[in-house]
Structure formats: C-alpha cells, structure tokens
Motif scaffolding. Structure first.
Motif, mmCIF file in Angstrom:
data_model
loop_
_atom_site.group_PDB
_atom_site.id
_atom_site.type_symbol
_atom_site.label_atom_id
_atom_site.label_comp_id
_atom_site.label_asym_id
_atom_site.label_seq_id
_atom_site.Cartn_x
_atom_site.Cartn_y
_atom_site.Cartn_z
ATOM 1 N N PHE A 3 0.872 -1.085 -0.112
ATOM 2 C CA PHE A 3 -0.076 0.107 0.028
ATOM 3 C C PHE A 3 0.878 1.469 0.094
ATOM 4 O O PHE A 3 0.418 2.217 -0.537
ATOM 5 N N THR A 26 -8.099 7.478 -6.765
ATOM 6 C CA THR A 26 -7.418 6.297 -6.190
ATOM 7 C C THR A 26 -7.279 6.437 -5.008
ATOM 8 O O THR A 26 -7.050 5.301 -4.257
ATOM 9 N N LYS A 29 -10.157 4.577 -2.896
ATOM 10 C CA LYS A 29 -9.992 3.165 -2.995
ATOM 11 C C LYS A 29 -8.880 2.690 -2.276
ATOM 12 O O LYS A 29 -9.186 1.796 -1.563
ATOM 13 N N LEU A 30 -7.767 3.276 -2.216
ATOM 14 C CA LEU A 30 -6.690 2.876 -1.454
ATOM 15 C C LEU A 30 -7.054 2.584 0.148
ATOM 16 O O LEU A 30 -6.857 1.768 0.669
ATOM 17 N N ILE A 33 -9.606 -0.270 0.560
ATOM 18 C CA ILE A 33 -9.050 -1.529 0.624
ATOM 19 C C ILE A 33 -7.926 -1.598 1.349
ATOM 20 O O ILE A 33 -8.164 -2.794 1.783
ATOM 21 N N ILE A 145 -7.209 -1.515 -6.623
ATOM 22 C CA ILE A 145 -7.058 -0.074 -6.426
ATOM 23 C C ILE A 145 -6.714 0.662 -7.733
ATOM 24 O O ILE A 145 -7.291 1.634 -8.041
ATOM 25 N N LYS A 150 -6.858 -3.788 -12.103
ATOM 26 C CA LYS A 150 -8.198 -3.960 -11.782
ATOM 27 C C LYS A 150 -8.611 -5.230 -12.626
ATOM 28 O O LYS A 150 -9.572 -5.962 -12.189
#
Length: 169
Positions: A3, A26, A29-30, A33, A145, A150
């Motif tokens: 990450f 993004t 989403k990071l 997730i 992410i 994806k």
C-alpha cells in the motif's frame, strides 16, 4: 508495504498529471481496500459458505439417487429374470436374459462409477483452487486499487464465484 508503494505511485502520477491515477480517484479506493484487505479471508469464506449452502440444498432436494436407487434397479432386473424362470420360459431364453441383464448392469455400474469419480475429482480440485484463491485474496483486493491492475481483481473474483458455486449445477 504494498500500500505504501501504491501511495508513492499515486503521488508520482498526480505530479505527472496522469488522469487515471489522480489522488482524488485512487486515494479513497486505497483507504477502503487497506481496511477491507484485513477481512479478505472473511469475504472469501462468506462466498464459499453461500456456495456450500446452495450445493447442500440441491443435493438434499434432488440428490436422492444413492445406494438405495442402485439396489432398486438391481432388484427390478433380478425380478424380471426370476419371472422368466418361473413362468415356464425356455432355459436358453432365461440364460440369454440373465447374460444381457448382467452386461447391462455391468455397463450401468461402470458408467455410474466414472460419473461419481468425475464428481469426486471436481470437488477435490475445487478444494485446492479455493485454498489458492484464499491465499491470493489480499493481493486481489490490492489489485482493485489501480485501473491497470483491476483486471486481476476481476479474474480473481470470477474464479472465486465459479469455483465456489461449481456444486450448484
């Protein structure tokens, strides 16, 4: 660590003004997730449990073809051959009927054994594939992410649903 690398990549992409990887798209989403990856095993277990419940439902409702059915098939054919013997039929007719019946039963049991072995093999492979998918679950969640990775998430998710629900059909 993964990450952090993604976060550095997002920062560089924002500096270079790459629209697909901008911070506004993004970063949410990071964060989501990063939280969900801790529960990836629970997510996979939930999907597999739903597949197991549906499989057990269909097996209990339609899977009445067990050893009792084999015994019933055997008894029906044996009764037919016995009826021929007691009905005054020629000995040659009884012999031919018994041999034909034996060959048909041998073929039936051979095909049934192959079918049961195929089902066993599918469920054995299902177990191994699901183990591998559980191991790869955190990486698949992390692949969600970035737009470029994806597709790995989509392949992993489709494999999970296919193998989790393979017993339903």
């Amino acid at each position: 660590m993964f990450f952090l690398l993604i976060l550095v990549f997002i920062g560089l992409a924002t500096i270079l003004r790459l629209r697909e990887y901008e911070l506004q798209k993004t970063l949410p989403k990071l964060i989501i997730i990063a939280l969900l990856v801790n529960f990836s095993g629970v997510f996979v277990g939930f999907i597999v449990d739903i597949g197991n419940l549906l499989t057990n439902f269909f097996i209990s409702e339609t899977g009445k073809f067990g050893s009792g059915s084999f015994i019933q098939i055997w008894d029906t054919g044996s009764d037919y051959v016995d009826t021929l013997g007691g009905g005054g039929a020629e000995p040659l007719d009884i012999l031919v009927s018994g041999v034909v019946y034996g060959l048909v039963m041998w073929l039936f049991y051979a095909v049934s054994a192959l079918a049961y072995f195929a089902v066993f093999l599918i469920f054995f492979l299902r177990q191994i594939v699901l183990w591998v998918l559980v191991i790869l679950a955190p990486f698949a969640f992390a692949a969600y992410i970035l737009p470029a990775t994806k597709g790995w998430w989509n392949r992993w998710l489709s494999s999970l649903t296919q193998w989790a629900f393979v017993g339903v059909p």
